[in-house]
Design a protein around this motif. Structure first.
Motif: not given
Length: 143
Positions: A5-11, A16-19, A44-49, A61-66
């Motif tokens: 609770x209180x954490x944010x999901x990364x789109x 991954x989630x932000x505390x 931060x570096x993350x491995x996306x879906x 909290x999201x990445x943009x696809x170019x």
């Protein structure tokens, strides 16, 4: 691991989630990812879906696809990593340098004498200055 609770999901990166403390955590291991301050933002570096490793800004909290613009383009003859539009914009869309993170980019032109040129690489890595008139004549001969 369920998102607390209180954490944010990364789109686009469901593992991954932000505390509330400002760190992105892996939901598989529960460990925080390292973060860097760049341009007044934490990243931060993350491995996306989709399996690609990307930089995520903590305030977005999201990445943009170019990608390439959704318009007509043809591959430049002799330079398979480049495409040109009917109005003369040249895009490098494959084998882009690391600084572009595999994203297509618009190639700059240079005026040499009275002509406009673009610097492009062949399949085997040789670089050439190619006149824009030649590129346009080969890609769009009837226009």
């Amino acid at each position: 691991m369920k998102i607390p609770k209180g954490w944010k999901q990364i789109e686009g990166a469901s593992n991954y989630a932000l505390s509330p403390e400002g760190y992105i955590h892996s939901m598989k291991s529960g460990k925080p990812m390292s973060r860097r301050l760049r341009s007044h933002r934490y990243w931060s570096s993350v491995t996306c879906d989709d399996g690609k490793y990307r930089q995520i800004a903590h305030d977005e909290l999201k990445f943009s696809v170019h990608g390439l613009p959704d318009e007509e383009m043809k591959v430049v003859e002799g330079y398979p990593d480049y495409k040109v539009t009917p109005y003369g914009a040249v895009w490098k869309y494959r084998k882009t340098p690391r600084k572009y993170r595999n994203n297509p980019f618009l190639v700059e032109t240079k005026d040499i004498g009275n002509k406009e040129y673009v610097r492009m690489s062949t399949e085997d890595g040789r670089r050439h200055w190619v006149r824009m008139e030649k590129i346009m004549e080969e890609a769009y001969p009837n226009d």
